[in-house]
Scaffold this motif. Structure first.
Motif, mmCIF file in Angstrom:
data_model
loop_
_atom_site.group_PDB
_atom_site.id
_atom_site.type_symbol
_atom_site.label_atom_id
_atom_site.label_comp_id
_atom_site.label_asym_id
_atom_site.label_seq_id
_atom_site.Cartn_x
_atom_site.Cartn_y
_atom_site.Cartn_z
ATOM 1 N N ASP A 182 26.969 19.379 -7.195
ATOM 2 C CA ASP A 182 27.306 18.307 -8.131
ATOM 3 C C ASP A 182 26.676 18.577 -9.493
ATOM 4 O O ASP A 182 25.708 17.930 -9.900
ATOM 5 N N VAL A 183 27.224 19.567 -10.178
ATOM 6 C CA VAL A 183 26.804 19.910 -11.540
ATOM 7 C C VAL A 183 28.067 20.088 -12.369
ATOM 8 O O VAL A 183 29.174 20.118 -11.832
ATOM 9 N N ARG A 184 27.906 20.194 -13.674
ATOM 10 C CA ARG A 184 29.048 20.379 -14.552
ATOM 11 C C ARG A 184 28.926 21.720 -15.270
ATOM 12 O O ARG A 184 27.964 21.918 -16.016
ATOM 13 N N PRO A 185 29.844 22.683 -15.052
ATOM 14 C CA PRO A 185 30.960 22.636 -14.086
ATOM 15 C C PRO A 185 30.457 22.834 -12.657
ATOM 16 O O PRO A 185 29.411 23.453 -12.430
ATOM 17 N N ALA A 186 31.227 22.319 -11.700
ATOM 18 C CA ALA A 186 30.824 22.397 -10.300
ATOM 19 C C ALA A 186 30.775 23.851 -9.832
ATOM 20 O O ALA A 186 31.608 24.670 -10.228
ATOM 21 N N ARG A 187 29.790 24.150 -8.996
ATOM 22 C CA ARG A 187 29.722 25.452 -8.332
ATOM 23 C C ARG A 187 30.222 25.255 -6.910
ATOM 24 O O ARG A 187 29.761 24.355 -6.201
ATOM 25 N N VAL A 188 31.142 26.119 -6.483
ATOM 26 C CA VAL A 188 31.876 25.888 -5.237
ATOM 27 C C VAL A 188 31.805 27.125 -4.350
ATOM 28 O O VAL A 188 32.011 28.249 -4.821
ATOM 29 N N THR A 189 31.521 26.936 -3.058
ATOM 30 C CA THR A 189 31.544 28.020 -2.081
ATOM 31 C C THR A 189 32.388 27.598 -0.881
ATOM 32 O O THR A 189 32.528 26.409 -0.591
ATOM 33 N N ILE A 190 32.956 28.584 -0.188
ATOM 34 C CA ILE A 190 33.768 28.328 0.998
ATOM 35 C C ILE A 190 32.860 28.263 2.222
ATOM 36 O O ILE A 190 31.939 29.067 2.382
ATOM 37 N N VAL A 191 33.139 27.318 3.105
ATOM 38 C CA VAL A 191 32.428 27.189 4.382
ATOM 39 C C VAL A 191 33.396 27.519 5.514
ATOM 40 O O VAL A 191 34.470 26.933 5.607
ATOM 41 N N GLY A 192 33.024 28.468 6.372
ATOM 42 C CA GLY A 192 33.852 28.800 7.529
ATOM 43 C C GLY A 192 35.155 29.485 7.170
ATOM 44 O O GLY A 192 36.186 29.233 7.812
ATOM 45 N N ASP A 193 35.135 30.369 6.199
ATOM 46 C CA ASP A 193 36.345 31.056 5.759
ATOM 47 C C ASP A 193 37.007 31.794 6.927
ATOM 48 O O ASP A 193 36.377 32.610 7.603
ATOM 49 N N GLY A 194 38.289 31.477 7.185
ATOM 50 C CA GLY A 194 39.028 32.110 8.267
ATOM 51 C C GLY A 194 38.705 31.574 9.649
ATOM 52 O O GLY A 194 39.338 31.968 10.638
ATOM 53 N N ILE A 195 37.751 30.651 9.749
ATOM 54 C CA ILE A 195 37.338 30.099 11.049
ATOM 55 C C ILE A 195 37.642 28.601 11.113
ATOM 56 O O ILE A 195 38.257 28.128 12.065
ATOM 57 N N LEU A 196 37.202 27.872 10.111
ATOM 58 C CA LEU A 196 37.539 26.455 9.994
ATOM 59 C C LEU A 196 38.778 26.360 9.112
ATOM 60 O O LEU A 196 38.686 26.338 7.884
ATOM 61 N N THR A 197 39.932 26.334 9.744
ATOM 62 C CA THR A 197 41.192 26.462 9.009
ATOM 63 C C THR A 197 42.013 25.178 8.984
ATOM 64 O O THR A 197 43.146 25.191 8.496
ATOM 65 N N GLU A 198 41.464 24.080 9.509
ATOM 66 C CA GLU A 198 42.190 22.814 9.533
ATOM 67 C C GLU A 198 41.323 21.692 9.006
ATOM 68 O O GLU A 198 40.091 21.722 9.130
ATOM 69 N N ASN A 199 41.971 20.693 8.461
ATOM 70 C CA ASN A 199 41.289 19.503 7.984
ATOM 71 C C ASN A 199 40.586 18.791 9.143
ATOM 72 O O ASN A 199 41.078 18.784 10.271
ATOM 73 N N GLY A 200 39.442 18.190 8.849
ATOM 74 C CA GLY A 200 38.713 17.447 9.871
ATOM 75 C C GLY A 200 37.747 16.470 9.238
ATOM 76 O O GLY A 200 37.698 16.287 8.021
ATOM 77 N N HIS A 201 36.953 15.814 10.108
ATOM 78 C CA HIS A 201 35.959 14.831 9.671
ATOM 79 C C HIS A 201 34.585 15.466 9.861
ATOM 80 O O HIS A 201 34.082 15.546 10.977
ATOM 81 N N MET A 202 33.952 15.896 8.770
ATOM 82 C CA MET A 202 32.797 16.773 8.895
ATOM 83 C C MET A 202 31.508 16.136 8.379
ATOM 84 O O MET A 202 31.499 15.446 7.369
ATOM 85 N N THR A 203 30.430 16.398 9.116
ATOM 86 C CA THR A 203 29.096 15.966 8.710
ATOM 87 C C THR A 203 28.084 17.032 9.100
ATOM 88 O O THR A 203 28.215 17.680 10.146
ATOM 89 N N TYR A 204 27.066 17.189 8.269
ATOM 90 C CA TYR A 204 25.965 18.085 8.600
ATOM 91 C C TYR A 204 24.949 17.360 9.465
ATOM 92 O O TYR A 204 24.768 16.136 9.364
ATOM 93 N N SER A 205 24.273 18.119 10.321
ATOM 94 C CA SER A 205 23.230 17.554 11.160
ATOM 95 C C SER A 205 22.175 16.863 10.301
ATOM 96 O O SER A 205 21.765 17.399 9.262
ATOM 97 N N PRO A 206 21.691 15.690 10.725
ATOM 98 C CA PRO A 206 20.632 15.023 9.963
ATOM 99 C C PRO A 206 19.291 15.736 10.080
ATOM 100 O O PRO A 206 18.369 15.454 9.311
ATOM 101 N N ILE A 207 19.200 16.667 11.020
ATOM 102 C CA ILE A 207 17.941 17.373 11.277
ATOM 103 C C ILE A 207 17.959 18.792 10.734
ATOM 104 O O ILE A 207 16.970 19.279 10.185
ATOM 105 N N ASN A 208 19.092 19.488 10.866
ATOM 106 C CA ASN A 208 19.169 20.894 10.517
ATOM 107 C C ASN A 208 20.526 21.181 9.871
ATOM 108 O O ASN A 208 21.551 21.165 10.558
ATOM 109 N N LYS A 209 20.533 21.443 8.565
ATOM 110 C CA LYS A 209 21.787 21.643 7.839
ATOM 111 C C LYS A 209 22.474 22.952 8.226
ATOM 112 O O LYS A 209 23.533 23.270 7.684
#
Length: 425
Positions: free
Chosen positions: A311-338
């Motif tokens: 969340d900066v201007r301009p935003a810096r963006v990286t891909i998560v799970g490229d080629g593995i997570l290929t569908e839309n979903g409801h995602m959350t990171y672990s509250p203990i271990n990101k």
């Protein structure tokens, strides 16, 4: 269902139970209490007088659902926006109700204290409460009922027919949870003027997916607009952040694009229930990973992925799970271990099955926790998405599901995957 882990139904009493969205946890009191709604049937058309009971399960108890209230302001996707105001101690919770109301007549909210049993009523509904418990943000649910029916509330007199397209006196409002004071942070007219696009001119505008970061000092939301509310593939999207006073507004992503669906001979009834969720232009399900990073499904640089935005201007963006997570979903990171990302998929159009997934961000390894059947006869409005939610200790997951032909909540222990150091099983 083909579970990779034991899937345990929560509770044993009569009725159908669900929590709602994925963006807030229903686990509280050191994972002893589990919030939820109880309804008399697994699916039906929600009317203004349809009742959902509000309560919780004591996970160390006898499986009974403890009712603390009821509401007629709810939907199948997000429930009544039921959430803990202090998840650590878990003594206060909040949910929407129908009330005389001030900001949006007909709707309000209730803060319930489990210690005293006393309700504190607010003259405005809420969308999300800040983690610090001091304020909440809200929008007009009757407007959402017109623009994005799955997350709106029908009015007492039915659906509104005279909504202004882009009013200056409505938008995102802030509600002080102690005093009840309400003030507008940003209007639809201001959003339309912000980096204006020609596609906005004849469109109706709204805001959804409002989320507040852990420190309660930044807000994200989706600004959406369309000329055809009946067809979600015609929705246009922007991912925006601001501070909780409506200042320092940043556009992180915009998916404005040509819409051939606006042709007069286009038939929106031919669009499948989940076609919208598979659109290559959709920005959806944004959530804070931490105070400065946002995980979202959406397009960037011409390709759609799970993207992590700084969340900066301009935003810096990286891909998560490229080629593995290929569908839309409801995602959350672990509250203990990101390192761990929890998500799901929408039903496969052939098998009607959906996957519950744990993704190891460090090793780029996907673990399918379970596969769950979804009834293809359910509509967008009464479907039952998994909406997975982490326990506070990050060892278990709670989902809503209808794979056993009832709408119920289920708990899955995922500690064996987490404690196996991410090795592929």
């Amino acid at each position: 269902m083909k579970p990779a882990r034991p899937v345990l139904r929560v509770g044993n009493d009569a009725g159908h139970h669900f929590f709602g969205y994925y963006d807030k946890t229903n686990w509280g009191a050191q994972d002893r209490l589990l919030l939820g709604h109880r309804v008399p049937a697994r699916d039906f058309v929600i009317r203004a007088d349809s009742v959902a009971e509000i309560g919780y399960f004591n996970m160390a108890g006898d499986g009974a659902f403890h009712v603390i209230g009821a509401t007629t302001a709810w939907n199948w996707q997000m429930g009544s926006q039921l959430q803990w105001l202090d998840a650590a101690s878990s003594r206060r919770l909040i949910y929407n109700v129908r009330a005389k109301g001030g900001l949006y007549p007909g709707f309000g909210a209730v803060i319930h204290d489990l210690d005293t049993g006393e309700p504190h009523e607010l003259d405005a509904p809420i969308y999300v409460a800040a983690p610090n418990g001091r304020y909440a943000l809200t929008v007009d649910y009757e407007r959402l009922y017109i623009t994005h029916k799955t997350i709106g509330y029908v009015g007492q007199d039915g659906a509104k027919s005279d909504l202004p397209l882009c009013p200056p006196d409505d938008g995102i409002h802030r509600v002080d949870l102690e005093t009840g004071e309400v003030r507008q942070l940003i209007s639809y007219a201001e959003l339309k003027a912000l980096d204006h696009r020609p596609s906005m001119d004849r469109a109706i505008h709204w805001v959804s997916h409002i989320e507040i970061n852990p420190s309660s000092d930044r807000v994200l939301f989706l600004h959406r607009w369309t000329e055809r509310v009946e067809d979600e593939t015609c929705f246009l999207h922007r991912l925006i952040t601001m501070d909780p006073n409506g200042n320092d507004v940043r556009i992180l992503e915009c998916s404005d694009h040509p819409l051939p669906q606006l042709a007069e001979d286009f038939d929106p009834s031919q669009v499948g229930t989940f076609d919208y969720e598979k659109s290559e232009y959709q920005i959806s399900h944004p959530l804070w990973r931490d105070d400065r990073h946002i995980i979202v499904w959406g397009p960037h640089d011409g390709a759609i992925h799970y993207h992590l935005y700084e969340d900066v201007r301009p935003a810096r963006v990286t891909i998560v799970g490229d080629g593995i997570l290929t569908e839309n979903g409801h995602m959350t990171y672990s509250p203990i271990n990101k390192r761990w990302l929890l998500t799901d998929t929408y039903p496969d159009p052939v098998t009607n099955e959906r996957a519950l997934i744990l993704f190891d961000v460090e090793r780029n390894v996907r673990h399918d926790v379970g596969i769950f059947y979804a009834d293809p006869h359910l509509t967008k409005e009464n479907r039952c998405d998994l909406h997975p939610r982490w326990s506070q200790d990050g060892q278990r997951v709670c989902i809503d599901s209808m794979h056993e032909h009832e709408r119920q909540m289920y708990v899955i222990d995922v500690s064996a995957i987490l404690n196996n150091k991410g090795k592929t099983e």
